[in-house]
Design an enzyme around this catalytic site. Structure first.
Site, PDB file in Angstrom:
ATOM      1  CE  LYS A   1       0.145   5.600  -1.604  1.00 50.16           C
ATOM      2  NZ  LYS A   1      -0.998   5.302  -2.691  1.00 50.16           N
TER       3      LYS A   1
ATOM      4  NE  ARG B   1      -3.072   1.163   1.356  1.00 44.92           N
ATOM      5  CZ  ARG B   1      -2.175   1.110   0.721  1.00 44.92           C
ATOM      6  NH1 ARG B   1      -0.901   1.251   1.224  1.00 44.92           N
ATOM      7  NH2 ARG B   1      -2.074   0.874  -0.554  1.00 44.92           N
TER       8      ARG B   1
ATOM      9  NE  ARG C   1       2.010  -0.318  -9.867  1.00 46.77           N
ATOM     10  CZ  ARG C   1       1.505  -0.004  -8.857  1.00 46.77           C
ATOM     11  NH1 ARG C   1       2.110   1.418  -8.359  1.00 46.77           N
ATOM     12  NH2 ARG C   1       0.686  -0.679  -7.988  1.00 46.77           N
TER      13      ARG C   1
ATOM     14  NE  ARG D   1       1.935  -3.643  -6.519  1.00 46.58           N
ATOM     15  CZ  ARG D   1       1.791  -2.755  -5.646  1.00 46.58           C
ATOM     16  NH1 ARG D   1       2.647  -1.482  -5.727  1.00 46.58           N
ATOM     17  NH2 ARG D   1       0.772  -2.724  -5.094  1.00 46.58           N
TER      18      ARG D   1
ATOM     19  NE  ARG E   1      -3.852  -2.156  -4.991  1.00 47.03           N
ATOM     20  CZ  ARG E   1      -2.989  -1.861  -5.971  1.00 47.03           C
ATOM     21  NH1 ARG E   1      -3.020  -2.536  -7.281  1.00 47.03           N
ATOM     22  NH2 ARG E   1      -1.963  -1.058  -5.569  1.00 47.03           N
TER      23      ARG E   1
HETATM   24  P1  AMP Z   1       0.811  -0.570  -1.471  1.00 43.78           P
HETATM   25  O1  AMP Z   1       1.984  -0.910  -2.439  1.00 43.78           O
HETATM   26  O2  AMP Z   1       1.078   0.716  -0.902  1.00 43.78           O
HETATM   27  O3  AMP Z   1      -0.095  -0.013  -2.882  1.00 43.78           O
HETATM   28  O4  AMP Z   1       0.319  -1.798  -0.942  1.00 43.78           O
HETATM   29  C1  AMP Z   1      -0.119  -2.674  -1.571  1.00 43.78           C
HETATM   30  C2  AMP Z   1      -1.121  -3.602  -0.659  1.00 43.78           C
HETATM   31  O5  AMP Z   1      -0.333  -3.776   0.605  1.00 43.78           O
HETATM   32  C3  AMP Z   1      -2.238  -2.872  -0.188  1.00 43.78           C
HETATM   33  O6  AMP Z   1      -3.298  -3.034  -1.382  1.00 43.78           O
HETATM   34  C4  AMP Z   1      -2.523  -3.703   0.960  1.00 43.78           C
HETATM   35  O7  AMP Z   1      -2.946  -5.006   0.913  1.00 43.78           O
HETATM   36  C5  AMP Z   1      -1.370  -3.738   1.767  1.00 43.78           C
HETATM   37  N1  AMP Z   1      -0.883  -2.525   2.509  1.00 43.78           N
HETATM   38  C6  AMP Z   1      -0.028  -1.626   2.184  1.00 43.78           C
HETATM   39  N2  AMP Z   1       0.283  -0.993   3.161  1.00 43.78           N
HETATM   40  C7  AMP Z   1      -0.841  -1.104   4.057  1.00 43.78           C
HETATM   41  C8  AMP Z   1      -1.353  -0.387   5.092  1.00 43.78           C
HETATM   42  N3  AMP Z   1      -0.691   0.771   5.569  1.00 43.78           N
HETATM   43  N4  AMP Z   1      -2.422  -1.058   5.825  1.00 43.78           N
HETATM   44  C9  AMP Z   1      -3.000  -2.011   5.517  1.00 43.78           C
HETATM   45  N5  AMP Z   1      -2.494  -2.628   4.222  1.00 43.78           N
HETATM   46  C10 AMP Z   1      -1.433  -2.343   3.493  1.00 43.78           C
END
Ligand code: AMP
Length: 236
Positions: free
Chosen positions: A20, A95, A133, A166, A177
């Protein structure tokens, strides 16, 4: 065409590690839409060490989802900014079903057409991608030590900064996750399939540029259809 006359919310949907972020970087330039990543916004708060950052840090580190009200408020505030008038590219949101409902309501209120891209990727490929990554802490460029290594090991090609891993890219956290994705995020697909225009691509084994071409072609034709629909008063 996407624009103020035809504002469009493009949603990049898929499991963690489905590409993404990479697609968002390519698409935000080509579609001239602001890239809104809830993950990036939350990490910015963590880096600032503010109240929200402190509240979400451990949740993210454990691979769980941040509570809906916090994320929804972040997105509402972000979509209120003037640069989102012609549309937005959403990455990592929604999400959960509640987030998806809220987005649908907001889109209706603002005359925003939603187009959803589902990036399907095999979970073995995801684990390989995420464990390799690396990210530049300054410009956000993504690398992979096996699949897309930097020219100088451990350094960003653009900034020269030392690349970081990360906190939630550890294998045990990646598993959590994916569990959260299966339980809370996958059901959103069905919800979307019933309510908005929807495009599915398999991103397991594709060059990002090829995938991006395919996505842009679909978005342009779906956006043009939407313009036709609204001109003829039919709506979606
Ligand atoms: P990402 O960078 O999109 O993989 O997001 C990293 C982390 O941020 C996720 O594993 C969640 O803990 C939190 N997070 C990001 N977007 C959301 C969302 N829309 N709803 C809930 N938690 C989120």
């Amino acid at each position: 065409m996407i624009g103020k006359r035809n504002p469009t919310g493009v949603v990049l949907f898929g499991p963690p590690g489905s590409g993404k972020g990479t697609q968002a970087k390519l698409l935000t330039e080509r579609l001239r839409l602001p890239h809104v990543s809830t993950g990036d916004m939350l990490r910015e708060h963590i880096a600032l060490g503010d109240a929200l950052g402190l509240e979400v840090r451990e949740v993210i580190k454990a691979g769980n989802l941040v509570p809906d009200p916090l994320v929804i408020r972040l997105v509402e505030d972000r979509l209120d900014r003037p640069d989102c008038e012609a549309g937005v590219l959403l990455d990592g949101f929604p999400r959960t079903i509640d987030q998806a409902r809220m987005l649908l309501g907001m889109a209706e209120g603002r005359g925003l057409r939603l187009l959803v891209i589902h990036l399907k990727v095999d979970y073995d490929v995801i684990t390989a991608r995420l464990t390799g990554r690396r990210v530049c802490p300054q410009c956000g460029t993504l690398y992979n030590i096996r699949l897309k290594p930097p020219i100088v090991p451990g350094r960003c090609n653009i900034e020269g900064a030392r690349l970081i891993i990360r906190e939630d890219d550890k294998e045990s956290v990646i598993r959590q996750r994916l569990v959260a994705y299966d339980a809370q995020t996958m059901p959103v697909l069905e919800f979307f399939a019933a309510h908005v225009r929807f495009f599915e691509v398999d991103g397991s084994d594709r060059k990002p540029e090829d995938l991006s071409n395919e996505i842009v072609n679909w978005i342009q034709s779906a956006a043009d259809d939407a313009e036709f629909d609204s001109a003829s008063g039919e709506g979606l």
